[in-house]
Write a protein that holds these residues in place. Structure first.
Motif, PDB file in Angstrom:
ATOM      1  N   ILE A 197      83.651  82.025  39.332  1.00  0.00           N
ATOM      2  CA  ILE A 197      84.438  83.110  38.735  1.00  0.00           C
ATOM      3  C   ILE A 197      85.894  82.950  39.168  1.00  0.00           C
ATOM      4  CG2 ILE A 197      84.734  85.599  38.498  1.00  0.00           C
ATOM      5  CD1 ILE A 197      81.791  85.893  39.410  1.00  0.00           C
ATOM      6  N   PHE A 198      86.792  82.881  38.195  1.00  0.00           N
ATOM      7  CA  PHE A 198      88.219  82.769  38.447  1.00  0.00           C
ATOM      8  C   PHE A 198      88.865  84.069  37.964  1.00  0.00           C
ATOM      9  CE2 PHE A 198      86.265  78.759  37.536  1.00  0.00           C
ATOM     10  CZ  PHE A 198      86.858  77.821  38.348  1.00  0.00           C
ATOM     11  N   VAL A 218      95.617  91.421  46.257  1.00  0.00           N
ATOM     12  CA  VAL A 218      95.239  90.027  46.007  1.00  0.00           C
ATOM     13  C   VAL A 218      95.692  89.609  44.613  1.00  0.00           C
ATOM     14  CG1 VAL A 218      93.334  88.387  45.934  1.00  0.00           C
ATOM     15  CG2 VAL A 218      93.253  90.317  47.535  1.00  0.00           C
ATOM     16  N   GLU A 219      96.325  88.452  44.525  1.00  0.00           N
ATOM     17  CA  GLU A 219      96.808  87.954  43.235  1.00  0.00           C
ATOM     18  C   GLU A 219      95.745  87.177  42.471  1.00  0.00           C
ATOM     19  OE1 GLU A 219      99.928  88.307  41.655  1.00  0.00           O
ATOM     20  OE2 GLU A 219     100.006  89.933  43.113  1.00  0.00           O
ATOM     21  N   ARG A 220      94.990  86.352  43.169  1.00  0.00           N
ATOM     22  CA  ARG A 220      93.986  85.493  42.522  1.00  0.00           C
ATOM     23  C   ARG A 220      92.748  85.430  43.401  1.00  0.00           C
ATOM     24  NH1 ARG A 220      98.703  83.676  43.227  1.00  0.00           N
ATOM     25  NH2 ARG A 220     100.117  83.197  41.492  1.00  0.00           N
ATOM     26  N   ILE A 221      91.585  85.432  42.762  1.00  0.00           N
ATOM     27  CA  ILE A 221      90.327  85.348  43.502  1.00  0.00           C
ATOM     28  C   ILE A 221      89.431  84.292  42.861  1.00  0.00           C
ATOM     29  CG2 ILE A 221      88.300  86.584  44.352  1.00  0.00           C
ATOM     30  CD1 ILE A 221      89.774  89.190  43.976  1.00  0.00           C
ATOM     31  N   PHE A 222      88.889  83.417  43.684  1.00  0.00           N
ATOM     32  CA  PHE A 222      87.819  82.520  43.254  1.00  0.00           C
ATOM     33  C   PHE A 222      86.546  82.980  43.946  1.00  0.00           C
ATOM     34  CE2 PHE A 222      84.886  79.124  44.168  1.00  0.00           C
ATOM     35  CZ  PHE A 222      84.732  78.500  42.937  1.00  0.00           C
ATOM     36  N   ILE A 223      85.496  83.222  43.169  1.00  0.00           N
ATOM     37  CA  ILE A 223      84.199  83.622  43.730  1.00  0.00           C
ATOM     38  C   ILE A 223      83.129  82.688  43.180  1.00  0.00           C
ATOM     39  CG2 ILE A 223      82.472  85.442  43.937  1.00  0.00           C
ATOM     40  CD1 ILE A 223      84.699  87.463  43.252  1.00  0.00           C
ATOM     41  N   ILE A 251      89.585  72.586  40.801  1.00  0.00           N
ATOM     42  CA  ILE A 251      89.162  73.931  40.398  1.00  0.00           C
ATOM     43  C   ILE A 251      89.949  75.024  41.108  1.00  0.00           C
ATOM     44  CG2 ILE A 251      86.833  73.196  39.773  1.00  0.00           C
ATOM     45  CD1 ILE A 251      85.883  74.538  42.398  1.00  0.00           C
ATOM     46  N   TYR A 252      90.601  74.693  42.232  1.00  0.00           N
ATOM     47  CA  TYR A 252      91.371  75.712  42.959  1.00  0.00           C
ATOM     48  C   TYR A 252      92.865  75.679  42.632  1.00  0.00           C
ATOM     49  CZ  TYR A 252      87.192  75.775  45.965  1.00  0.00           C
ATOM     50  OH  TYR A 252      85.909  75.865  46.443  1.00  0.00           O
ATOM     51  N   ALA A 253      93.260  74.900  41.659  1.00  0.00           N
ATOM     52  CA  ALA A 253      94.690  74.783  41.337  1.00  0.00           C
ATOM     53  C   ALA A 253      95.252  76.125  40.880  1.00  0.00           C
ATOM     54  CB  ALA A 253      94.891  73.740  40.238  1.00  0.00           C
ATOM     55  N   PHE A 254      96.447  76.463  41.370  1.00  0.00           N
ATOM     56  CA  PHE A 254      97.126  77.671  40.918  1.00  0.00           C
ATOM     57  C   PHE A 254      98.627  77.497  41.101  1.00  0.00           C
ATOM     58  CE2 PHE A 254      96.770  78.397  45.455  1.00  0.00           C
ATOM     59  CZ  PHE A 254      97.862  79.173  45.807  1.00  0.00           C
ATOM     60  N   ASN A 255      99.393  78.257  40.322  1.00  0.00           N
ATOM     61  CA  ASN A 255     100.848  78.199  40.375  1.00  0.00           C
ATOM     62  C   ASN A 255     101.399  79.467  41.013  1.00  0.00           C
ATOM     63  OD1 ASN A 255     101.038  75.700  38.976  1.00  0.00           O
ATOM     64  ND2 ASN A 255     100.765  76.776  37.021  1.00  0.00           N
ATOM     65  N   THR A 256     102.401  79.308  41.829  1.00  0.00           N
ATOM     66  CA  THR A 256     103.089  80.445  42.429  1.00  0.00           C
ATOM     67  C   THR A 256     104.517  80.046  42.765  1.00  0.00           C
ATOM     68  OG1 THR A 256     103.111  82.028  44.271  1.00  0.00           O
ATOM     69  CG2 THR A 256     102.261  79.832  44.744  1.00  0.00           C
ATOM     70  N   ASN A 257     105.419  81.009  42.718  1.00  0.00           N
ATOM     71  CA  ASN A 257     106.800  80.766  43.132  1.00  0.00           C
ATOM     72  C   ASN A 257     106.987  80.963  44.628  1.00  0.00           C
ATOM     73  OD1 ASN A 257     107.727  80.232  40.491  1.00  0.00           O
ATOM     74  ND2 ASN A 257     107.891  82.425  40.054  1.00  0.00           N
ATOM     75  N   LYS A 276      82.815  79.768  34.771  1.00  0.00           N
ATOM     76  CA  LYS A 276      82.340  78.420  34.480  1.00  0.00           C
ATOM     77  C   LYS A 276      81.007  78.200  35.191  1.00  0.00           C
ATOM     78  CE  LYS A 276      85.146  74.955  34.394  1.00  0.00           C
ATOM     79  NZ  LYS A 276      86.148  73.930  34.803  1.00  0.00           N
ATOM     80  N   GLU A 277      80.194  77.330  34.613  1.00  0.00           N
ATOM     81  CA  GLU A 277      78.910  77.006  35.224  1.00  0.00           C
ATOM     82  C   GLU A 277      79.108  76.242  36.533  1.00  0.00           C
ATOM     83  OE1 GLU A 277      76.674  74.710  32.480  1.00  0.00           O
ATOM     84  OE2 GLU A 277      76.287  76.372  31.113  1.00  0.00           O
ATOM     85  N   ALA A 278      78.274  76.554  37.525  1.00  0.00           N
ATOM     86  CA  ALA A 278      78.216  75.763  38.748  1.00  0.00           C
ATOM     87  C   ALA A 278      76.824  75.135  38.888  1.00  0.00           C
ATOM     88  CB  ALA A 278      78.540  76.623  39.956  1.00  0.00           C
ATOM     89  N   TYR A 279      75.780  75.978  38.788  1.00  0.00           N
ATOM     90  CA  TYR A 279      74.406  75.474  38.784  1.00  0.00           C
ATOM     91  C   TYR A 279      73.605  76.336  37.818  1.00  0.00           C
ATOM     92  CZ  TYR A 279      69.635  74.407  40.193  1.00  0.00           C
ATOM     93  OH  TYR A 279      68.311  74.047  40.178  1.00  0.00           O
ATOM     94  N   THR A 280      73.144  75.724  36.734  1.00  0.00           N
ATOM     95  CA  THR A 280      72.408  76.468  35.716  1.00  0.00           C
ATOM     96  C   THR A 280      71.231  75.642  35.216  1.00  0.00           C
ATOM     97  OG1 THR A 280      73.800  75.583  33.935  1.00  0.00           O
ATOM     98  CG2 THR A 280      74.493  77.665  34.922  1.00  0.00           C
TER      99      THR A 280
END
Length: 262
Positions: free
Chosen positions: A256-257, A198-203, A63-69, A232-236
């Motif tokens: 939240i991505f 900040v380029e990317r945030i996961f909350i 879930i934390y995968a991201f691309n950067t140069n 995306k759902e985490a706990y619902t």
């Protein structure tokens, strides 16, 4: 619990723990600290269920995968726990600079051990809680992945120091991970003017059943600061009109991505 165990039972998990270790860990009751092997190295955990679920979510689901140069991305890990997120980031980008926060002193020592064991002692770790000011706060020790700044009615409390996240955002941040069990809104609100760096945030958003929901406020801040979000759902709840079961007094958790729009 049966559904969670079925989710965990994925043969890809044996890339990270052996079959023997997996079968052993599945039998261990909740909130028991044990020694195990992770990537064939000595590893300490505080709760077998959340450890296995963390492998499934972070290393298999990525879930934390991201691309950067950027070969040396700067990553801030708020809510590092025993280190699974930081370990994933370090494997993804071995030359990354990671700053990780874990307020629970016992879990912090395990975090330090695990990073050292996997040869990742260059991760900068802090035994503080991320907050909107430098202070001391009462902290609820849950014993696994869900320790948090204390709320009314909590027991098993300790006092922890805090770090103001905003103080770290005066530079480019490639990835900001915020999983701080309900403290995300005041922290994001305090940081708003510097989110431009900040380029990317996961909350991980947490809705406490006794408090006003602020998901809309978080999303508004992200939008105002130039991010496009995905949820995306985490706990619902399966039947939210009928019942909303609580998990540590949260009735909803969402991932939240947010990625900066070009």
């Amino acid at each position: 619990m049966i559904n969670k165990i079925n989710k965990i039972f994925d043969t890809r998990i044996f890339t990270f723990v052996t079959l023997i270790e997996f079968l052993k860990l599945r039998k261990i009751p909740r909130h028991i600290s044990v020694d195990t092997k992770f990537f064939s190295q000595d590893f300490k955990i505080v709760d077998s269920c959340t450890f296995l679920e963390g492998i499934r979510e972070i290393f298999i689901g990525q879930i934390y995968a991201f691309n950067t140069n950027n070969r040396h991305p700067l990553i801030i890990d708020c809510g590092a726990n025993i280190g699974l997120g930081s370990i994933y980031f370090k494997q993804l980008y071995p030359q990354s600079k990671i700053i990780a926060f874990e307020p629970d002193p016992q879990i912090y020592e395990i975090l330090k051990f695990n990073l050292d064991s996997l040869g990742m002692s260059d991760v900068q770790i802090s035994n503080t809680a991320v907050w909107n000011q430098e202070s001391k706060l009462s902290f609820f020790k849950e014993g696994a992945f869900s320790g948090r700044i204390a709320k009314v009615g909590d027991d098993n409390l300790i006092e922890v120091k805090t770090t103001r996240l905003k103080s770290l955002l005066g530079q480019k941040i490639d990835f900001l991970k915020i999983d701080i069990e309900g403290a995300e809104y005041p922290v994001i609100k305090d940081c708003q003017e510097l989110l431009k760096n900040v380029e990317r945030i996961f909350i991980e958003y947490h809705s406490h059943y006794q408090e006003k929901q602020n998901l809309h406020d978080i999303l508004a801040i992200l939008t105002e600061e130039g991010f496009r979000y995905h949820i995306k759902e985490a706990y619902t709840s399966q039947r939210p009109f009928i019942d909303r079961p609580l998990m540590l007094n949260f009735d909803l958790q969402l991932n939240i991505f947010a990625t900066r729009e070009r």
